[in-house]
Motif scaffolding. Structure first.
Motif, PDB file in Angstrom:
ATOM      1  N   ASN A  81       0.869  -1.204   0.097  1.00  0.00           N
ATOM      2  CA  ASN A  81      -0.003   0.006   0.082  1.00  0.00           C
ATOM      3  C   ASN A  81       0.979   1.198  -0.100  1.00  0.00           C
ATOM      4  OD1 ASN A  81      -2.584   1.667   0.707  1.00  0.00           O
ATOM      5  ND2 ASN A  81      -1.283   2.037   2.500  1.00  0.00           N
ATOM      6  N   ALA A  82       2.226   1.175   0.362  1.00  0.00           N
ATOM      7  CA  ALA A  82       3.057   2.499   0.517  1.00  0.00           C
ATOM      8  C   ALA A  82       3.141   3.013  -0.879  1.00  0.00           C
ATOM      9  CB  ALA A  82       4.449   1.926   0.909  1.00  0.00           C
ATOM     10  N   GLY A  83       2.840   4.520  -0.979  1.00  0.00           N
ATOM     11  CA  GLY A  83       3.021   5.216  -2.234  1.00  0.00           C
ATOM     12  C   GLY A  83       2.965   6.791  -1.823  1.00  0.00           C
ATOM     13  N   VAL A  84       3.485   7.627  -2.818  1.00  0.00           N
ATOM     14  CA  VAL A  84       3.405   9.081  -2.580  1.00  0.00           C
ATOM     15  C   VAL A  84       2.698   9.689  -3.875  1.00  0.00           C
ATOM     16  CG1 VAL A  84       5.642   8.607  -1.391  1.00  0.00           C
ATOM     17  CG2 VAL A  84       5.713   9.163  -3.887  1.00  0.00           C
ATOM     18  N   PHE A  85       2.132  10.867  -3.563  1.00  0.00           N
ATOM     19  CA  PHE A  85       1.419  11.723  -4.589  1.00  0.00           C
ATOM     20  C   PHE A  85       1.896  13.065  -4.351  1.00  0.00           C
ATOM     21  CE2 PHE A  85      -2.376  14.074  -5.876  1.00  0.00           C
ATOM     22  CZ  PHE A  85      -2.493  13.638  -7.222  1.00  0.00           C
ATOM     23  N   PRO A  86       3.155  13.505  -4.778  1.00  0.00           N
ATOM     24  CA  PRO A  86       3.825  14.544  -4.459  1.00  0.00           C
ATOM     25  C   PRO A  86       3.700  15.793  -5.362  1.00  0.00           C
ATOM     26  CG  PRO A  86       5.285  13.291  -5.745  1.00  0.00           C
ATOM     27  CD  PRO A  86       4.236  12.611  -5.516  1.00  0.00           C
ATOM     28  N   GLU A  87       3.099  15.614  -6.443  1.00  0.00           N
ATOM     29  CA  GLU A  87       3.073  16.790  -7.163  1.00  0.00           C
ATOM     30  C   GLU A  87       2.120  16.919  -8.312  1.00  0.00           C
ATOM     31  OE1 GLU A  87       6.717  19.536  -9.709  1.00  0.00           O
ATOM     32  OE2 GLU A  87       6.893  17.364  -9.455  1.00  0.00           O
ATOM     33  N   ILE A  88       1.632  17.917  -8.723  1.00  0.00           N
ATOM     34  CA  ILE A  88       0.648  18.476  -9.448  1.00  0.00           C
ATOM     35  C   ILE A  88       1.447  19.512 -10.624  1.00  0.00           C
ATOM     36  CG2 ILE A  88      -1.287  19.641 -10.085  1.00  0.00           C
ATOM     37  CD1 ILE A  88      -1.976  17.166  -8.845  1.00  0.00           C
ATOM     38  N   ALA A  89       1.775  18.909 -11.779  1.00  0.00           N
ATOM     39  CA  ALA A  89       2.262  19.768 -12.772  1.00  0.00           C
ATOM     40  C   ALA A  89       1.865  19.214 -14.142  1.00  0.00           C
ATOM     41  CB  ALA A  89       3.709  19.726 -12.623  1.00  0.00           C
ATOM     42  N   GLU A  90       2.017  19.975 -15.165  1.00  0.00           N
ATOM     43  CA  GLU A  90       2.061  19.357 -16.456  1.00  0.00           C
ATOM     44  C   GLU A  90       3.477  18.675 -16.903  1.00  0.00           C
ATOM     45  OE1 GLU A  90       0.757  22.314 -19.340  1.00  0.00           O
ATOM     46  OE2 GLU A  90      -1.127  21.955 -18.732  1.00  0.00           O
ATOM     47  N   CYS A  91       3.618  17.851 -17.593  1.00  0.00           N
ATOM     48  CA  CYS A  91       4.732  16.875 -17.807  1.00  0.00           C
ATOM     49  C   CYS A  91       5.894  17.613 -18.093  1.00  0.00           C
ATOM     50  CB  CYS A  91       4.421  15.575 -18.795  1.00  0.00           C
ATOM     51  SG  CYS A  91       5.415  14.403 -18.590  1.00  0.00           S
TER      52      CYS A  91
END
Length: 292
Positions: free
Chosen positions: A91-101
Motif C-alpha cells: 500500500n505504500a505510495g506517494v502523490f507529491p506533485e501537480i504539474a504538467e509533464c
C-alpha cells in the motif's frame, strides 16, 4: 465468531496513515496478526498501540521498504513474530506533485518510482517464497489513475499502471504455486491527498475530482479497507489477476455526474474503525503544485 482473516499473518506497508491505517485496523479486527510497516517519520507505533487497545495483534516496523535490507527485515519480523506470512499488502505510495509533464520535477519523478514501484517490487520479491509456502496472497494498491491516466500527475498515474500490470503478471506466474495476486484500485479517498489544505491539489482540482465521481464524494479509508479484507480472505479464493475498482464510479463517469448526486448519496458511511491519521499521510513529505 471468528473473523474472515482469523489466524493469518499480514504485512501492510504504508500502514500508519490514510488507507493503510484503515487496512491494518480492519485486518486486525478480522483476526489477522499485522505488521504495521511505515517510514520512521510515520505514526507507526501509534497505530500499533491503537490496534492492541482493541484486542488485536500487531507489530511495528519502521524503515524504507524500497531498500532491500529493510524489506527483508520487515518480512523477517513477520516470520519471527507470527511464524509465517499469508498476506502482503503493498500500500505504500506517494502523490507529491501537480504539474504538467514538461514542468514535472525529475527529482520527484524518481521519488514516485522509488516509493510506488520499487517498494512494491522489492517487498513482493522477498515475500513470494513465504507466500508460496502458505498459498497466500499479495494485494497492491492501484488507482483509477492507473487505468485512465492522471492529467497534471502523469508520472503518478504511470506508476499505478505499472502496479496493475505487475500484479497481473505475478498472478499468472505464481498461480501454479497457489499464490493469488490482486489490485484494489481506489478513486478519490478522504485522505491528505485529496484535500487542498493538506495535499498538492488546488481548490479547482479538488472540486473537479469530486464532480468526476458518480457518487459525488470521496470514499473513506474504511470503505477501501473493507474491499482489501474481502480480497485477502478465503471468500475471494477464486479471484486472482483482477483489478478491483473501488472508485465511486470514476472510471465510467462522463462529465460531472457528482454534481447531480442527491445529498444522501454524498454522505459518507458512519465509521467503525478507530482511525486517527487519515489526513496525516503527507506530513513531512514533499508536496508541490506547479499549476499557477
Amino acid at each position: 465468531m471468528a473473523g474472515r482473516l482469523e489466524g493469518k499473518a499480514a504485512i501492510v506497508t504504508g500502514a500508519a496513515t490514510g488507507i493503510g491505517e484503515a487496512i491494518a485496523h480492519k485486518f486486525a479486527r478480522e483476526g489477522a496478526k499485522v505488521v504495521v510497516a511505515g517510514l520512521p517519520t510515520d505514526p507507526v507505533d501509534d497505530v500499533v498501540q491503537a490496534i492492541k487497545r482493541h484486542g488485536g495483534m500487531a507489530e511495528a516496523f519502521l524503515g524504507d521498504l524500497a531498500d532491500e535490507i529493510d524489506a527483508q527485515a520487515c518480512i523477517a519480523l513477520a516470520l519471527d513474530a507470527f511464524g509465517g506470512l499469508d498476506i502482503l499488502i503493498n500500500n505504500a505510495g506517494v502523490f507529491p506533485e501537480i504539474a504538467e509533464c514538461q514542468d514535472h520535477s525529475i527529482e520527484l519523478f524518481d521519488y514516485i518510482v522509488r516509493n510506488n514501484i520499487r517498494s512494491a517490487f522489492v517487498m513482493t520479491r522477498f515475500a513470494l517464497p513465504h507466500l508460496q509456502r502458505s498459498r497466500g496472497v499479495v494485494i497492491s494498491t492501484g488507482s483509477e489513475a492507473g487505468e485512465m491516466g492522471e492529467p497534471t500527475a502523469a508520472p503518478y498515474g504511470g506508476s499505478k499502471g505499472f502496479i496493475h500490470a505487475f500484479m497481473r503478471g505475478v498472478a499468472y506466474e505464481q498461480g501454479k504455486y497457489g499464490v493469488r495476486a490482486l489490485c484494489v484500485c481506489p478513486g478519490p479517498v478522504d485522505t491528505a491527498w485529496t484535500h487542498k489544505e493538506t495535499g498538492p491539489m488546488n481548490a479547482q482540482m479538488e472540486k473537479q475530482t469530486l464532480a468526476g465521481t458518480i457518487l459525488g464524494r470521496r470514499g473513506t479509508p474504511e470503505e477501501i479497507a473493507n474491499v482489501f479484507a474481502f480480497a485477502a480472505s478465503d471468500e475471494a479464493s477464486v479471484m486472482t489477476g483482477a483489478l478491483i475498482f473501488a472508485d465511486g464510479g470514476t472510471t465510467i463517469a462522463k462529465g460531472g455526474p457528482g454534481e447531480m448526486a442527491q445529498s444522501f448519496v454524498k454522505e459518507q458511511p458512519t465509521p467503525t474503525l478507530d482511525l486517527k491519521h487519515s489526513h496525516d499521510g503527507l506530513k513531512g513529505k514533499p508536496i508541490e503544485n506547479r499549476m499557477h
